[in-house]
Scaffold this active site. Sequence first.
Site: not given
Lengths: 164, 164, 164, 164, 164, 164
Positions: F74-75, F113, F127
């Site tokens: 919804m951004c 963001e 990672d």
Amino acid sequence: MEFTHFDGRGRARMVDVSGKGDTVRTAVARGYVFMKPETLSMIKEGRIKKGDVLAVAQVAGIMAAKKTPEIIPMCHNITLAGVDMDFRIIDDRNAVAVEARVKCTGKTGVEMEALTAVSAACLTIYDMCKAVDRDMVIKNIQLIEKSGGTSGDFRREEEVPWEK
Amino acid sequence: MEFTHFDGRGRARMVDVSGKGDTVRTAVARGYVFMKPETLSMIKEGRIKKGDVLAVAQVAGIMAAKKTPEIIPMCHNITLAGVDMDFRIIDDRNAVAVEARVKCTGKTGVEMEALTAVSAACLTIYDMCKAVDRDMVIKNIQLIEKSGGTSGDFRREEEVPWEK
Amino acid sequence: MEFTHFDGRGRARMVDVSGKGDTVRTAVARGYVFMKPETLSMIKEGRIKKGDVLAVAQVAGIMAAKKTPEIIPMCHNITLAGVDMDFRIIDDRNAVAVEARVKCTGKTGVEMEALTAVSAACLTIYDMCKAVDRDMVIKNIQLIEKSGGTSGDFRREEEVPWEK
Amino acid sequence: MEFTHFDGRGRARMVDVSGKGDTVRTAVARGYVFMKPETLSMIKEGRIKKGDVLAVAQVAGIMAAKKTPEIIPMCHNITLAGVDMDFRIIDDRNAVAVEARVKCTGKTGVEMEALTAVSAACLTIYDMCKAVDRDMVIKNIQLIEKSGGTSGDFRREEEVPWEK
Amino acid sequence: MEFTHFDGRGRARMVDVSGKGDTVRTAVARGYVFMKPETLSMIKEGRIKKGDVLAVAQVAGIMAAKKTPEIIPMCHNITLAGVDMDFRIIDDRNAVAVEARVKCTGKTGVEMEALTAVSAACLTIYDMCKAVDRDMVIKNIQLIEKSGGTSGDFRREEEVPWEK
Amino acid sequence: MEFTHFDGRGRARMVDVSGKGDTVRTAVARGYVFMKPETLSMIKEGRIKKGDVLAVAQVAGIMAAKKTPEIIPMCHNITLAGVDMDFRIIDDRNAVAVEARVKCTGKTGVEMEALTAVSAACLTIYDMCKAVDRDMVIKNIQLIEKSGGTSGDFRREEEVPWEK
């Protein structure tokens, strides 16, 4: 019969296909864009002049087939083996028919890739002609056939007539 | 009248809109997914159980609106001010109606964003129900109205009846 | 000899590779960015200070390799087995040489992934230095070698000299 | 003079442009694909048959311009006002020249979008012809001119001759 | 022991996995969003009204799993066989627990896909509730278990207690 | 108080912000990755050798900030004016602290963001080190402050202590 995209509690999921075999799978989908006669004429002339609405729609369809898992939330991301788009001008109905054939070797079918390619090509035709015809309508996007996979082959018994 | 997506020599381009003003623009688009009565029943039950086909389609439509310039080659990439999806069950026609309303403040309209949102939501409904109904058909994706911009407002005179 | 990306009527398509076997395939590509001596000095100093233009270009190249099928329309989307980027400073030519090695196990080669990785890394170097040198030129992006697949191995006979 | 993409400690960042004004900005970039004479002939014939390598490259370039901030890490994501691609066949040099013109109204220039569009179009030409000519070389991707913005206009004094 | 993402000279790379076998691999990851009691109540009520924060977060998580190689630079792009998201309301801690289970048949594990799915779902919960609670905190995103592959199975000895 | 992402009937939507003014908005977010002491040592040594885990995480964070509207359903998709990432080694806690500062001139804030950039950077650290430490935990991703916009400024009263 159950929606396989929902687990026991009714939540959406991407269905586990790890138990399925890698087989060759194909799917063919079709759709139509209806428009004013003048718009169809302009597309045909444009093609002659190489300002080719359908050439852009063709690229759009092929690229959209690859983008299917980004557009359809529960769709598996797979590697496609081939995508073919085809367009036919239907003069007496003022329509462009769009067909996509998609092939993969994998664990899930490519129906959604074929349908997404057709949708994107139809939308692109709309986009490129909308300055002259906002009344265009995209119609009857449908799976025509699929093969491969455990759910068996599918062949639509009667294509939804494009004139409808 | 000219296709504005083609330059003088007939090549595709993304039309220069730098001379246009930033105005509020809106667009409303609609489409339909026709299916078997049993499929529609399962969607309705699924919603009750919260395994909600339409909830996923709603998210798909909104996300696809943002992805429009990646799907439609000549479409400008713009910032959207708002996207609203709405679904209606049409029991006596065995269909789900999908509507998208998109708004922006910018130099180009949002017709394509609304049409793409509708297309993606229809495809998602197909994807989530295809295990039980491969015969579903996506029909009559169309622009209902738009406002804002120099090309003036548009209001479809007669909606293409969903039963067709 | 035929362009395999076009079908009989001359339309673009994503070529069907479903009949090909899964083999290990590799490709190596190279390219160069030429710049002012001062720009090259700044890159070298930046590297020492860890404000490393080439570290960003390296990440850009690897991520772009994965994005290749989104950038090149008829390119198959495949899963990559490995990507390696390498940079060399060529002081007496005021250039940075960029090399990408890509590997996959699949039905199509990875030439385009290697060439795209090199291009993205060169563009990133340009982007990060353009405030001080807009005259930089990206040169001689080329395939050096490939192996695997039915079309046989390829080894460029004579690398296009980077000084050209 | 400082690389503006690095902060005080030498870390990469996306430079703050919030203090800059929204002005119209343009950029023009060029590049070349060198190939065998037979390859160039096939492109030219393909175009006549409407199996148009350059039509696909044109779409690729325009779509890549929009994708620039996903390819180049420190590049701002902006809305583009227009993108134009142009191709020229240079028969006596066995080359295709590619040009991109990009325009925006914003706080940052569009050099990278123009250079990225050219790169993607060159890569697409390579991809579509590589079955017949793996020796093709992409050369001299360069910014020709830019206008708008506080850093002033830029006009390359001497284009890097395409024959080099 | 060496970081396998770096080659001999310390440069980042996408590790070559072409020598690894295709095996079924699974991973489970968890995370938590802590919030005010009122916020948790609103999520629960919202779910009842079908304005379901968790339904959107579920879709976000599944789509993010597919997007993992675009978000994490050195992560291999693989095809996923299945993704399952699960949410639990922890009333006495004012938290939502998020779990993702990911499966693939391939040459690399799916830990990052599971962790990315959890992260995206947590961020989505934050986004949808931030108008009423900016103090929410995302906590303890962790791998719970993995299976398959040459590095052996992993089972976290003691889950980091969600109350911390 | 209402969740603004849901309309009257409880359906998710992208909230209409067309009535809001374009103002400068900033947001700062933080998060932490906890690990074994040996892992932290390897990161620190890696940095010295220029095989810099944090350099890759930095690029990942900045690119993820731009990708936020693709990750969070919804951004709003907005143009960012600047993104800055910062990392601190916290030796006595065996942690890396990650901070993102994001700025835009627009109609919506940039909290998501900043939080997304932090999440992506933390995931990237995981990672790149997971081959040596699968027990790492990502903790306390939180908004530290925001400014600009009608909802007023926000400053977290007490940062969630990183040791928790």
